[in-house]
Scaffold this motif. Structure first.
Motif, PDB file in Angstrom:
ATOM      1  N   SER A 278       2.158  -7.473   3.590  1.00 45.30           N
ATOM      2  CA  SER A 278       2.673  -6.407   2.734  1.00 45.30           C
ATOM      3  C   SER A 278       2.883  -6.935   1.330  1.00 45.30           C
ATOM      4  O   SER A 278       2.953  -8.148   1.105  1.00 45.30           O
ATOM      5  CB  SER A 278       3.982  -5.843   3.300  1.00 45.30           C
ATOM      6  OG  SER A 278       4.967  -6.852   3.328  1.00 45.30           O
ATOM      7  N   GLY A 279       2.956  -6.006   0.394  1.00 47.10           N
ATOM      8  CA  GLY A 279       3.149  -6.361  -1.008  1.00 47.10           C
ATOM      9  C   GLY A 279       3.066  -5.135  -1.882  1.00 47.10           C
ATOM     10  O   GLY A 279       3.092  -4.005  -1.380  1.00 47.10           O
ATOM     11  N   THR A 280       2.922  -5.355  -3.159  1.00 46.12           N
ATOM     12  CA  THR A 280       2.806  -4.220  -4.073  1.00 46.12           C
ATOM     13  C   THR A 280       1.457  -3.540  -3.862  1.00 46.12           C
ATOM     14  O   THR A 280       0.485  -4.193  -3.449  1.00 46.12           O
ATOM     15  CB  THR A 280       2.908  -4.674  -5.543  1.00 46.12           C
ATOM     16  OG1 THR A 280       1.774  -5.507  -5.843  1.00 46.12           O
ATOM     17  CG2 THR A 280       4.208  -5.415  -5.818  1.00 46.12           C
TER      18      THR A 280
ATOM     19  N   LEU B  42      -2.478   0.758   3.630  1.00 41.79           N
ATOM     20  CA  LEU B  42      -1.592   1.853   4.026  1.00 41.79           C
ATOM     21  C   LEU B  42      -0.369   1.903   3.125  1.00 41.79           C
ATOM     22  O   LEU B  42       0.248   0.875   2.840  1.00 41.79           O
ATOM     23  CB  LEU B  42      -1.149   1.675   5.477  1.00 41.79           C
ATOM     24  CG  LEU B  42      -2.271   1.498   6.503  1.00 41.79           C
ATOM     25  CD1 LEU B  42      -1.681   1.311   7.888  1.00 41.79           C
ATOM     26  CD2 LEU B  42      -3.240   2.657   6.471  1.00 41.79           C
ATOM     27  N   TYR B  43      -0.018   3.124   2.717  1.00 41.46           N
ATOM     28  CA  TYR B  43       1.111   3.358   1.816  1.00 41.46           C
ATOM     29  C   TYR B  43       2.244   4.037   2.568  1.00 41.46           C
ATOM     30  O   TYR B  43       2.067   5.112   3.131  1.00 41.46           O
ATOM     31  CB  TYR B  43       0.670   4.250   0.652  1.00 41.46           C
ATOM     32  CG  TYR B  43      -0.481   3.676  -0.137  1.00 41.46           C
ATOM     33  CD1 TYR B  43      -0.248   2.800  -1.190  1.00 41.46           C
ATOM     34  CD2 TYR B  43      -1.800   4.012   0.171  1.00 41.46           C
ATOM     35  CE1 TYR B  43      -1.304   2.272  -1.914  1.00 41.46           C
ATOM     36  CE2 TYR B  43      -2.857   3.489  -0.547  1.00 41.46           C
ATOM     37  CZ  TYR B  43      -2.604   2.618  -1.588  1.00 41.46           C
ATOM     38  OH  TYR B  43      -3.653   2.093  -2.303  1.00 41.46           O
ATOM     39  N   GLY B  44       3.407   3.383   2.561  1.00 34.80           N
ATOM     40  CA  GLY B  44       4.599   3.954   3.159  1.00 34.80           C
ATOM     41  C   GLY B  44       5.637   4.212   2.086  1.00 34.80           C
ATOM     42  O   GLY B  44       5.383   4.012   0.897  1.00 34.80           O
ATOM     43  N   VAL B  45       6.804   4.632   2.507  1.00 28.45           N
ATOM     44  CA  VAL B  45       7.890   4.871   1.563  1.00 28.45           C
ATOM     45  C   VAL B  45       8.455   3.507   1.163  1.00 28.45           C
ATOM     46  O   VAL B  45       9.071   2.824   1.969  1.00 28.45           O
ATOM     47  CB  VAL B  45       8.986   5.760   2.192  1.00 28.45           C
ATOM     48  CG1 VAL B  45      10.148   5.934   1.230  1.00 28.45           C
ATOM     49  CG2 VAL B  45       8.407   7.110   2.595  1.00 28.45           C
TER      50      VAL B  45
ATOM     51  N   PHE C  34      -0.978   7.085   9.641  1.00 27.07           N
ATOM     52  CA  PHE C  34      -0.742   5.971  10.555  1.00 27.07           C
ATOM     53  C   PHE C  34       0.719   5.929  10.986  1.00 27.07           C
ATOM     54  O   PHE C  34       1.616   6.130  10.164  1.00 27.07           O
ATOM     55  CB  PHE C  34      -1.093   4.643   9.887  1.00 27.07           C
ATOM     56  CG  PHE C  34      -2.565   4.426   9.711  1.00 27.07           C
ATOM     57  CD1 PHE C  34      -3.263   3.600  10.577  1.00 27.07           C
ATOM     58  CD2 PHE C  34      -3.262   5.044   8.682  1.00 27.07           C
ATOM     59  CE1 PHE C  34      -4.625   3.390  10.417  1.00 27.07           C
ATOM     60  CE2 PHE C  34      -4.624   4.844   8.505  1.00 27.07           C
ATOM     61  CZ  PHE C  34      -5.312   4.009   9.376  1.00 27.07           C
ATOM     62  N   VAL C  35       0.929   5.636  12.263  1.00 22.99           N
ATOM     63  CA  VAL C  35       2.277   5.498  12.810  1.00 22.99           C
ATOM     64  C   VAL C  35       2.380   4.125  13.463  1.00 22.99           C
ATOM     65  O   VAL C  35       1.553   3.770  14.300  1.00 22.99           O
ATOM     66  CB  VAL C  35       2.579   6.596  13.851  1.00 22.99           C
ATOM     67  CG1 VAL C  35       3.971   6.418  14.427  1.00 22.99           C
ATOM     68  CG2 VAL C  35       2.429   7.978  13.232  1.00 22.99           C
ATOM     69  N   LEU C  36       3.397   3.364  13.056  1.00 22.51           N
ATOM     70  CA  LEU C  36       3.675   2.065  13.655  1.00 22.51           C
ATOM     71  C   LEU C  36       5.024   2.151  14.344  1.00 22.51           C
ATOM     72  O   LEU C  36       6.051   2.315  13.685  1.00 22.51           O
ATOM     73  CB  LEU C  36       3.702   0.959  12.597  1.00 22.51           C
ATOM     74  CG  LEU C  36       2.335   0.475  12.087  1.00 22.51           C
ATOM     75  CD1 LEU C  36       1.709   1.474  11.147  1.00 22.51           C
ATOM     76  CD2 LEU C  36       2.484  -0.871  11.417  1.00 22.51           C
ATOM     77  N   GLN C  37       4.997   2.089  15.663  1.00 23.98           N
ATOM     78  CA  GLN C  37       6.222   2.104  16.451  1.00 23.98           C
ATOM     79  C   GLN C  37       6.579   0.648  16.747  1.00 23.98           C
ATOM     80  O   GLN C  37       5.884  -0.022  17.509  1.00 23.98           O
ATOM     81  CB  GLN C  37       6.018   2.918  17.722  1.00 23.98           C
ATOM     82  CG  GLN C  37       5.745   4.372  17.394  1.00 23.98           C
ATOM     83  CD  GLN C  37       5.325   5.160  18.601  1.00 23.98           C
ATOM     84  OE1 GLN C  37       4.223   5.007  19.074  1.00 23.98           O
ATOM     85  NE2 GLN C  37       6.213   6.005  19.087  1.00 23.98           N
TER      86      GLN C  37
ATOM     87  N   TYR D  73       2.738   5.785   7.598  1.00 22.80           N
ATOM     88  CA  TYR D  73       1.967   5.411   6.415  1.00 22.80           C
ATOM     89  C   TYR D  73       0.810   6.385   6.227  1.00 22.80           C
ATOM     90  O   TYR D  73       0.306   6.954   7.183  1.00 22.80           O
ATOM     91  CB  TYR D  73       1.384   4.000   6.581  1.00 22.80           C
ATOM     92  CG  TYR D  73       2.417   2.921   6.655  1.00 22.80           C
ATOM     93  CD1 TYR D  73       2.835   2.246   5.535  1.00 22.80           C
ATOM     94  CD2 TYR D  73       2.991   2.580   7.892  1.00 22.80           C
ATOM     95  CE1 TYR D  73       3.803   1.250   5.605  1.00 22.80           C
ATOM     96  CE2 TYR D  73       3.952   1.594   7.979  1.00 22.80           C
ATOM     97  CZ  TYR D  73       4.358   0.938   6.837  1.00 22.80           C
ATOM     98  OH  TYR D  73       5.308  -0.041   6.916  1.00 22.80           O
ATOM     99  N   ARG D  74       0.404   6.496   4.995  1.00 22.34           N
ATOM    100  CA  ARG D  74      -0.785   7.281   4.643  1.00 22.34           C
ATOM    101  C   ARG D  74      -1.831   6.325   4.073  1.00 22.34           C
ATOM    102  O   ARG D  74      -1.482   5.262   3.552  1.00 22.34           O
ATOM    103  CB  ARG D  74      -0.456   8.365   3.642  1.00 22.34           C
ATOM    104  CG  ARG D  74       0.524   9.385   4.218  1.00 22.34           C
ATOM    105  CD  ARG D  74       0.561  10.638   3.359  1.00 22.34           C
ATOM    106  NE  ARG D  74       1.444  11.617   3.943  1.00 22.34           N
ATOM    107  CZ  ARG D  74       1.072  12.528   4.840  1.00 22.34           C
ATOM    108  NH1 ARG D  74      -0.155  12.586   5.248  1.00 22.34           N
ATOM    109  NH2 ARG D  74       1.941  13.408   5.313  1.00 22.34           N
ATOM    110  N   SER D  75      -3.068   6.729   4.146  1.00 23.68           N
ATOM    111  CA  SER D  75      -4.146   5.890   3.646  1.00 23.68           C
ATOM    112  C   SER D  75      -4.429   6.123   2.165  1.00 23.68           C
ATOM    113  O   SER D  75      -5.300   5.490   1.595  1.00 23.68           O
ATOM    114  CB  SER D  75      -5.409   6.097   4.468  1.00 23.68           C
ATOM    115  OG  SER D  75      -5.739   7.464   4.467  1.00 23.68           O
TER     116      SER D  75
END
Length: 161
Positions: free
Chosen positions: A7-9, A28-31, A67-70, A155-157
């Motif tokens: 992960s990173g910017t 992938l972009y999350g909040v 995308f969903v990461l559980q 996350y969204r792509s």
């Protein structure tokens, strides 16, 4: 087959993806968080990756979905129970509308398993999640397998404005 994550910017993750365009990389972009996923039979291109073995795989990532990461932190004693219980998810998801891909990931250097799915949109995941029992509480009644509560990250792509 393995999956590596870092992960990173957003800018730095884009640079890595562009530099390694011949690799299977998914940005992938999350909040407040951007991750890069590398799916490969070889070594990771990341300097400090989170490393996972793929226990179950179905479908091919499109890289254009939701995308969903559980995240499921599991104790050493609980690993066999978790792997027995949650590595047969393909039959619950393969015919669901909006489903694209599934990976059940075993951590190689930590305690958190990941159930990674890609969908055409959030509503497809919501419908599937309500239709099956991914409620981890029912196995904790008799077994103390979690080291902390499971949680979900989405996350969204694509970057959203």
């Amino acid at each position: 087959m393995n999956i590596y994550m870092t992960s990173g910017t957003p800018e730095f993750m884009k640079t890595i993806k562009k530099k390694h365009s011949n690799e299977e990389l998914f940005l992938l972009y999350g909040v407040g968080n951007t991750i890069l996923i590398h799916e490969t039979t070889g070594k990771s291109i990341f300097q400090v990756p989170q490393k996972y073995e793929i226990l179950e795989s179905h479908g091919k990532f499109s890289g254009t979905g939701f995308f969903v990461l559980q995240h499921v932190p599991v104790s050493d004693e609980g690993r066999p129970i978790f792997e027995f219980q949650y590595t047969k998810l393909t039959s619950t998801v393969e015919n669901e509308p909006g489903f694209i891909a599934l990976r059940v990931l075993k951590p190689l250097k930590m305690d958190t398993y990941i159930i990674l799915t890609e969908w055409t949109g959030p509503s497809s995941f919501d419908i599937w999640e309500k239709s099956i029992s991914l409620n981890f509480d029912h196995i904790t009644d008799k077994q103390h397998i979690f080291t902390s509560p499971p949680h979900v990250a989405t996350y969204r792509s694509t970057e959203e404005a």
